[in-house]
Design a protein around this motif. Structure first.
Motif, PDB file in Angstrom:
ATOM      1  N   LEU A 149       0.838  -1.210   0.000  1.00 57.95           N
ATOM      2  CA  LEU A 149       0.000   0.000   0.000  1.00 57.95           C
ATOM      3  C   LEU A 149       0.869   1.256   0.000  1.00 57.95           C
ATOM      4  CD1 LEU A 149      -2.821  -0.992   2.514  1.00 57.95           C
ATOM      5  CD2 LEU A 149      -3.076  -0.611   0.057  1.00 57.95           C
ATOM      6  N   TYR A 150       1.958   1.219   0.784  1.00 57.04           N
ATOM      7  CA  TYR A 150       2.863   2.376   0.847  1.00 57.04           C
ATOM      8  C   TYR A 150       3.498   2.637  -0.526  1.00 57.04           C
ATOM      9  CZ  TYR A 150       6.715   5.396   2.293  1.00 57.04           C
ATOM     10  OH  TYR A 150       7.597   6.441   2.409  1.00 57.04           O
ATOM     11  N   ALA A 151       4.015   1.567  -1.141  1.00 59.12           N
ATOM     12  CA  ALA A 151       4.687   1.719  -2.436  1.00 59.12           C
ATOM     13  C   ALA A 151       3.714   2.156  -3.534  1.00 59.12           C
ATOM     14  CB  ALA A 151       5.368   0.403  -2.817  1.00 59.12           C
ATOM     15  N   LEU A 152       2.512   1.566  -3.541  1.00 61.15           N
ATOM     16  CA  LEU A 152       1.504   1.962  -4.530  1.00 61.15           C
ATOM     17  C   LEU A 152       1.077   3.409  -4.318  1.00 61.15           C
ATOM     18  CD1 LEU A 152      -0.771  -1.242  -4.666  1.00 61.15           C
ATOM     19  CD2 LEU A 152       0.792  -0.416  -6.439  1.00 61.15           C
ATOM     20  N   GLY A 153       0.950   3.798  -3.048  1.00 65.02           N
ATOM     21  CA  GLY A 153       0.608   5.191  -2.725  1.00 65.02           C
ATOM     22  C   GLY A 153       1.643   6.156  -3.270  1.00 65.02           C
ATOM     23  N   LYS A 154       2.925   5.763  -3.149  1.00 68.45           N
ATOM     24  CA  LYS A 154       4.005   6.608  -3.675  1.00 68.45           C
ATOM     25  C   LYS A 154       3.910   6.729  -5.199  1.00 68.45           C
ATOM     26  CE  LYS A 154       6.458   8.269  -0.363  1.00 68.45           C
ATOM     27  NZ  LYS A 154       6.472   9.734  -0.207  1.00 68.45           N
ATOM     28  N   LYS A 155       3.601   5.608  -5.851  1.00 70.23           N
ATOM     29  CA  LYS A 155       3.469   5.622  -7.305  1.00 70.23           C
ATOM     30  C   LYS A 155       2.315   6.522  -7.747  1.00 70.23           C
ATOM     31  CE  LYS A 155       6.652   2.649  -8.672  1.00 70.23           C
ATOM     32  NZ  LYS A 155       7.734   3.034  -9.616  1.00 70.23           N
ATOM     33  N   MET A 156       1.269   6.608  -6.885  1.00 70.09           N
ATOM     34  CA  MET A 156       0.098   7.438  -7.204  1.00 70.09           C
ATOM     35  C   MET A 156       0.250   8.862  -6.662  1.00 70.09           C
ATOM     36  SD  MET A 156      -2.720   4.541  -6.195  1.00 70.09           S
ATOM     37  CE  MET A 156      -4.130   5.663  -6.322  1.00 70.09           C
ATOM     38  N   HIS A 157       1.458   9.174  -6.129  1.00 69.24           N
ATOM     39  CA  HIS A 157       1.775  10.498  -5.585  1.00 69.24           C
ATOM     40  C   HIS A 157       0.881  10.865  -4.394  1.00 69.24           C
ATOM     41  CE1 HIS A 157       4.386  11.064  -9.017  1.00 69.24           C
ATOM     42  NE2 HIS A 157       3.382  10.781  -9.832  1.00 69.24           N
ATOM     43  N   LEU A 158       0.527   9.850  -3.580  1.00 69.89           N
ATOM     44  CA  LEU A 158      -0.230  10.083  -2.355  1.00 69.89           C
ATOM     45  C   LEU A 158       0.743  10.233  -1.187  1.00 69.89           C
ATOM     46  CD1 LEU A 158      -3.028   7.368  -2.784  1.00 69.89           C
ATOM     47  CD2 LEU A 158      -3.202   9.810  -3.315  1.00 69.89           C
ATOM     48  N   SER A 159       0.240  10.753  -0.065  1.00 68.59           N
ATOM     49  CA  SER A 159       1.064  10.876   1.146  1.00 68.59           C
ATOM     50  C   SER A 159       1.028   9.523   1.862  1.00 68.59           C
ATOM     51  CB  SER A 159       0.524  11.987   2.042  1.00 68.59           C
ATOM     52  OG  SER A 159       0.497  13.210   1.341  1.00 68.59           O
ATOM     53  N   SER A 160       1.864   8.598   1.395  1.00 68.36           N
ATOM     54  CA  SER A 160       1.753   7.191   1.794  1.00 68.36           C
ATOM     55  C   SER A 160       1.921   6.945   3.283  1.00 68.36           C
ATOM     56  CB  SER A 160       2.779   6.349   1.029  1.00 68.36           C
ATOM     57  OG  SER A 160       2.469   6.320  -0.330  1.00 68.36           O
ATOM     58  N   LEU A 161       2.720   7.771   3.940  1.00 66.42           N
ATOM     59  CA  LEU A 161       2.973   7.547   5.362  1.00 66.42           C
ATOM     60  C   LEU A 161       1.696   7.697   6.187  1.00 66.42           C
ATOM     61  CD1 LEU A 161       5.626   6.734   6.631  1.00 66.42           C
ATOM     62  CD2 LEU A 161       5.940   9.081   7.379  1.00 66.42           C
ATOM     63  N   ILE A 162       0.756   8.481   5.671  1.00 67.20           N
ATOM     64  CA  ILE A 162      -0.534   8.658   6.357  1.00 67.20           C
ATOM     65  C   ILE A 162      -1.309   7.341   6.359  1.00 67.20           C
ATOM     66  CG2 ILE A 162      -2.789   9.804   6.181  1.00 67.20           C
ATOM     67  CD1 ILE A 162      -1.353  12.301   5.335  1.00 67.20           C
ATOM     68  N   ILE A 163      -1.148   6.533   5.305  1.00 63.66           N
ATOM     69  CA  ILE A 163      -1.809   5.220   5.242  1.00 63.66           C
ATOM     70  C   ILE A 163      -1.347   4.356   6.413  1.00 63.66           C
ATOM     71  CG2 ILE A 163      -2.066   3.097   3.889  1.00 63.66           C
ATOM     72  CD1 ILE A 163      -1.628   4.810   1.360  1.00 63.66           C
ATOM     73  N   ILE A 164      -0.043   4.367   6.662  1.00 65.97           N
ATOM     74  CA  ILE A 164       0.527   3.571   7.757  1.00 65.97           C
ATOM     75  C   ILE A 164       0.058   4.113   9.104  1.00 65.97           C
ATOM     76  CG2 ILE A 164       2.661   2.701   8.772  1.00 65.97           C
ATOM     77  CD1 ILE A 164       2.136   1.784   5.862  1.00 65.97           C
TER      78      ILE A 164
END
Length: 434
Positions: free
Chosen positions: A230-245
């Motif tokens: 989820l973190y890596a996919l979020g990064k690919k989609m230019h999302l703030s991935s750390l918020i997912i965690i």
């Protein structure tokens, strides 16, 4: 002698992990951050490698991967510790305010210093270089504040976690502005943030509801794999991935708050609690290993000669002065007069290194000395060490024996409580096959 042969690597990594465990024990006794000892160990290993005449080895890809995984584990570990209760709303908001204002003002002042003293530095690139230098290191803070009173410990956990997330968001917002074609502006940034929060909540509910149904005994690393994905996919989609965690950790740590009304019917509290407790253990263990390897490898890559430059020392000292001046004002406003040792706990570390190496090629300034990075990391760690030791002398804690007895009692109560909770997993008698 082949230092990097298979069996030698196993021996070397094992010894490093054993030493890291010993360093943690020393850190608890002396308040000297274990991270500082790991960096020094890395520097020693660097000279051992040179003494054996080994060729140059590119550690950066490994350092980058360890940094990303370590960051995820550290934020998840911190989120699992955070309890969202009404009486903690004010401390949370204070921590958020100190982290946000401290980050923005520290970045601005550091950018002004860098632009003024480094040739070829524009204000835009100065902000980009200043951001990593302005982010607190939860990798250093969270393990170091365990002996502080609960209200001070919680403040540092919240503040450092918020600083990590906000700092990373600011950094990638600034890198996005380097390319006008991809720059979504402030409006796009906040839209991205809202979208990330919505996706995070949906993913968190889905993960908990699905994983409580899995009966296999080996599902925790599957859960970690899902979070990394989820973190890596979020990064690919230019999302703030750390918020997912962060949000996943908050949801599973505060199930009663997030599963209310009809949602409560779908939650198996006992099994969800079991996942939470096991995840807590495996996250802490993984964070320990990754943090150890990251800082040792960082020590191996350090060029100590860059610390001998007067220009590096001047820029670094000015940045350090600005960091603690801003921190004093903010803590005085939000926390009052009791500022020890909070004032001195502002180390830079894992994220500072990780983001520095993530600066895009088009923004790299040749005149920037990496020694500034090292100087600020070591300087803030030493100041924190001094502040913690000073606080320990001013406010002596109960004797070690008393503390150990209290820890044993807490562990016993924890075991009894969770044994009782787990007994409810399946209380139906087994049915014979015959």
């Amino acid at each position: 002698m082949e230092i990097f042969s298979s069996y030698n690597l196993i021996i070397e990594v094992s010894l490093v992990l054993i030493l890291s465990f010993i360093f943690n024990g020393i850190a608890k006794k002396t308040n000297v951050p274990a991270v500082l000892m790991l960096i020094i160990l890395g520097i020693i290993i660097q000279y051992v490698i040179k003494a054996f005449g080994e060729g140059a080895f590119n550690f950066f890809p490994l350092l980058e991967i360890l940094g990303i995984v370590g960051l995820i584990m550290i934020v998840l570990e911190a989120a699992l510790e955070l309890e969202l209760e009404r009486d903690k709303l004010v401390p949370i908001l204070k921590s958020l305010a100190v982290a946000l204002i401290g980050l923005v003002v520290s970045t601005f002042l550091a950018a002004v210093i860098l632009k003024a003293l480094i040739k070829g530095m524009t204000m835009q690139s100065a902000w980009l270089y200043a951001t990593p230098l302005s982010i607190l290191s939860s990798a250093i803070i969270i393990p170091s504040v365990s002996s502080l009173p609960d209200h001070k410990k919680e403040f540092h956990i919240y503040e450092s976690t918020f600083s990590d997330i906000l700092g990373i968001m600011l950094f990638y917002f600034l890198t996005g502005r380097l390319n006008p074609a991809e720059d979504a502006g402030v409006g796009g940034f906040f839209l991205n943030l809202i979208l990330t929060i919505v996706i995070s909540l949906i993913a968190s509910y889905a993960i908990i509801l699905i994983f409580q149904k899995i009966k296999s005994q080996v599902k925790l690393f599957l859960l970690i794999a899902v979070l990394l994905l989820l973190y890596a996919l979020g990064k690919k989609m230019h999302l703030s991935s750390l918020i997912i965690i962060l949000i996943f950790g908050l949801v599973i740590a505060n199930m009663k708050l997030f599963f209310q009304g009809k949602l409560k019917e779908y939650l198996d509290v006992t099994k969800a609690k079991l996942i939470y407790h096991e995840l807590h253990v495996i996250t802490a263990e993984t964070a320990f290993v990754v943090r150890t390897l990251f800082f040792v490898i960082f020590g191996i890559t350090i060029v100590l000669s860059s610390l001998l430059s007067l220009k590096v020392a001047l820029i670094s000292i000015l940045i350090l002065v600005s960091i603690y001046a801003i921190r004093f004002v903010l803590l005085r406003v939000f926390l009052g007069k009791d500022l020890s040792p909070q004032l001195f706990i502002a180390p830079r570390g894992l994220i500072t290194v990780l983001l520095f190496y993530a600066i895009p090629e088009e923004a790299i300034i040749e005149g920037f000395e990496p020694g500034i990075l090292l100087f600020v990391i070591i300087g803030t760690s030493l100041i924190m060490t001094w502040g913690m030791i000073r606080d320990k002398k001013i406010n002596p804690k109960p004797s070690e024996t008393v503390l150990e007895e209290e820890e044993v009692l807490e562990e016993t109560e924890y075991f009894i409580k969770n044994t009782t909770d787990l007994s409810d997993i399946d209380d139906t008698p087994p049915v014979s096959d015959h």
